[in-house]
Design an enzyme around this catalytic site. Structure first.
Site, short mmCIF file in Angstrom:
data_model
loop_
_atom_site.label_atom_id
_atom_site.label_comp_id
_atom_site.label_asym_id
_atom_site.label_seq_id
_atom_site.Cartn_x
_atom_site.Cartn_y
_atom_site.Cartn_z
N ASN A 220 2.14 -61.17 -30.08
CA ASN A 220 3.07 -61.84 -29.67
C ASN A 220 3.03 -62.22 -28.37
O ASN A 220 1.95 -61.98 -27.59
CB ASN A 220 4.38 -60.80 -29.84
CG ASN A 220 4.35 -59.69 -29.10
OD1 ASN A 220 4.23 -59.51 -27.90
ND2 ASN A 220 4.11 -58.57 -29.88
N ASP A 289 5.37 -55.26 -35.53
CA ASP A 289 5.97 -54.28 -36.92
C ASP A 289 4.91 -54.36 -37.87
O ASP A 289 4.98 -53.32 -38.66
CB ASP A 289 7.14 -55.23 -37.31
CG ASP A 289 8.24 -54.94 -36.09
OD1 ASP A 289 8.27 -54.06 -35.42
OD2 ASP A 289 9.05 -56.03 -35.98
N LYS A 299 -15.77 -63.00 -39.76
CA LYS A 299 -14.87 -64.03 -39.51
C LYS A 299 -14.45 -64.88 -41.08
O LYS A 299 -15.52 -65.18 -41.66
CB LYS A 299 -15.49 -65.10 -38.64
CG LYS A 299 -14.49 -66.05 -38.22
CD LYS A 299 -15.02 -67.21 -37.21
CE LYS A 299 -14.16 -68.41 -36.94
NZ LYS A 299 -14.77 -69.38 -36.22
N ILE A 319 6.64 -46.24 -33.20
CA ILE A 319 6.24 -45.35 -31.90
C ILE A 319 7.56 -44.78 -31.26
O ILE A 319 7.68 -43.54 -31.24
CB ILE A 319 5.54 -46.12 -30.86
CG1 ILE A 319 4.09 -46.68 -31.59
CG2 ILE A 319 5.16 -45.17 -29.55
CD1 ILE A 319 3.28 -47.44 -30.72
N LYS A 349 19.54 -50.86 -33.30
CA LYS A 349 18.44 -49.96 -32.89
C LYS A 349 18.57 -48.85 -32.44
O LYS A 349 17.98 -47.80 -32.45
CB LYS A 349 17.32 -50.84 -31.73
CG LYS A 349 15.88 -50.49 -31.52
CD LYS A 349 15.09 -51.60 -30.72
CE LYS A 349 13.67 -51.15 -30.45
NZ LYS A 349 12.87 -52.19 -30.03
#
Length: 414
Positions: A220, A289, A299, A319, A349
């Site tokens: 990300n 996630d 590859k 975690i 959350k």
């Protein structure tokens, strides 16, 4: 990472004793003045053999003091006048001879006399002394120098460094003066309230990378800047800090222990055994996630294939929730990087992971940037940080968040 005029309004007396590291002091003056500090330079006779008072005057914007009998002072007491109202004395470089003078309370030149005359007792009006050693490795290791360093620390001075590396004499070892940027960071830290003194803080930062094959993966856009700022701010507040960092190219904050990881599972492996040994866990990292169920050995090639390859995803370990469920868990702070409905997602959350505090932000708007806007969410309510709902640089926000955390854990520490 800097938040601009961090030393605005501060008055700093910068002392230079004899040593080739005096050339670094010119850059240090530039950094201090750029951060808003007023810098008054005091030089020993030996320092003037390495750099001129003219140079230091040009950079500081103030006349340089070199003589305890300087007649420019109306009362001829420069050693008194220089420290009254000063926020700190910084000696950089501090030679072995200079440190010996400080340890023995000698006062036969202006710099040592000024240090001896500074207000050092009561907290009000106190003028801290910060000392940056610079000398040959054998001089640094000598028992006499080590005794003198121990004495100046016992007398209340803060010793910054030294560093290890190449020395002007051609030898390699301990004794180099810290680089100007590192000294600047240490000086800024000295002015921060020690709200986390005696505490241990564990921080995660950056993205994770979940490999698909040897060259591709799922990740990300997290830069890690917020987490690194929190690690620095916690260390400034007096904590012993461990930073578990995903794959980012950011310098480690001074005084912070860094553990580099790549994937979510590696991050969990680094965090889980350490968490019970810490008082606070701040989960800033943007952990993926999901990860591919299998890793291709080679590859994945597209030649001769009409359809894109597909692969199964499996869920990564949570975690924050895992740490929060430990019987001897630290105080847990979660981060929620969302793209919409920030408050709703942050509160969900908070409840789902059973943590006392979640800090939300709109990730796509802040990834990679030096500024941010946060939303603090707990069981009682929520509020923006900064309080006016604007943005602020990430280090400023980190310092505010650290103060918030310190206030929340204080009742548990009593």
């Amino acid at each position: 990472m800097s938040c601009g005029l961090e030393l605005q309004g501060r008055r700093i007396v910068l002392g230079l004793s004899g040593g080739i590291a005096c050339y670094k002091s010119a850059e240090l003056v530039r950094l201090l003045t750029k951060a808003g500090a007023s810098v008054q330079v005091v030089m020993t006779e030996a320092a003037q053999q390495f750099i001129t008072p003219v140079t230091m005057q040009a950079l500081s914007g103030h006349p340089v003091y070199t003589d305890q009998w300087d007649a420019r002072e109306p009362n001829n007491m420069a050693h008194i006048n220089l420290t009254r109202g000063a926020d700190a004395i910084v000696i950089a470089p501090a030679s072995a001879d200079c440190i010996a003078r400080l340890a023995h309370g000698r006062a036969d030149d202006l710099l040592s006399l000024t240090c001896l005359a500074r207000p050092w007792g009561a907290a009000e009006g106190r003028c801290p002394l910060l000392v940056a050693p610079a000398m040959n490795r054998e001089m640094w290791a000598h028992p006499a120098t080590q005794r003198n360093v121990a004495q100046v620390i016992a007398d209340g001075a803060i010793v910054l460094g030294p560093d290890r590396g190449d020395q002007a004499c051609g030898e390699v070892g301990d004794g180099r003066m810290l680089e100007p940027a590192d000294l600047f960071e240490e000086i800024v830290a000295a002015f921060q309230p020690k709200a986390l003194a005696g505490k241990r803080v564990l921080v995660t930062a950056g993205p994770t990378f979940e490999a698909i094959d040897p060259v591709r993966g799922i990740t990300n856009l997290s830069s890690g800047k917020m987490g690194f700022a929190i690690a620095r701010a916690a260390r400034e507040a007096g904590a012993e800090v461990t930073l578990v960092a995903g794959p980012v190219a950011l310098p480690t904050p001074r005084g912070v222990t860094r553990v580099d990881v790549r994937s979510a599972r590696q991050m969990l492996e680094a965090v889980l055994p350490r968490a019970p040994q810490h008082d606070v866990f701040v989960a800033t990292a943007a952990v993926a996630d999901w990860r591919p169920a299998t890793l291709s050995e080679h590859k994945i090639k597209k030649e001769g294939k009409k359809l894109a390859p597909t692969f199964e995803l499996v869920e990564n370990p949570d975690i924050l929730a895992t740490v929060a469920a430990l019987p001897d868990r630290p105080y847990c702070v979660g981060f929620a990087a969302e793209s919409e409905n920030l408050l709703a997602h942050a509160r969900a959350k908070l409840e789902r992971k059973k943590v006392p505090l979640v800090v939300g932000n709109l990730g796509p708007a802040t990834f990679g940037r030096d500024d941010n806007a946060l939303l603090i969410v707990d069981a009682q309510g929520h509020r923006p940080l900064p309080a006016d709902g604007s943005t602020a640089d990430k280090l400023t926000l980190a310092r505010e968040l650290v103060r918030e955390i310190a206030a929340r854990i204080a009742p548990h520490s009593a």
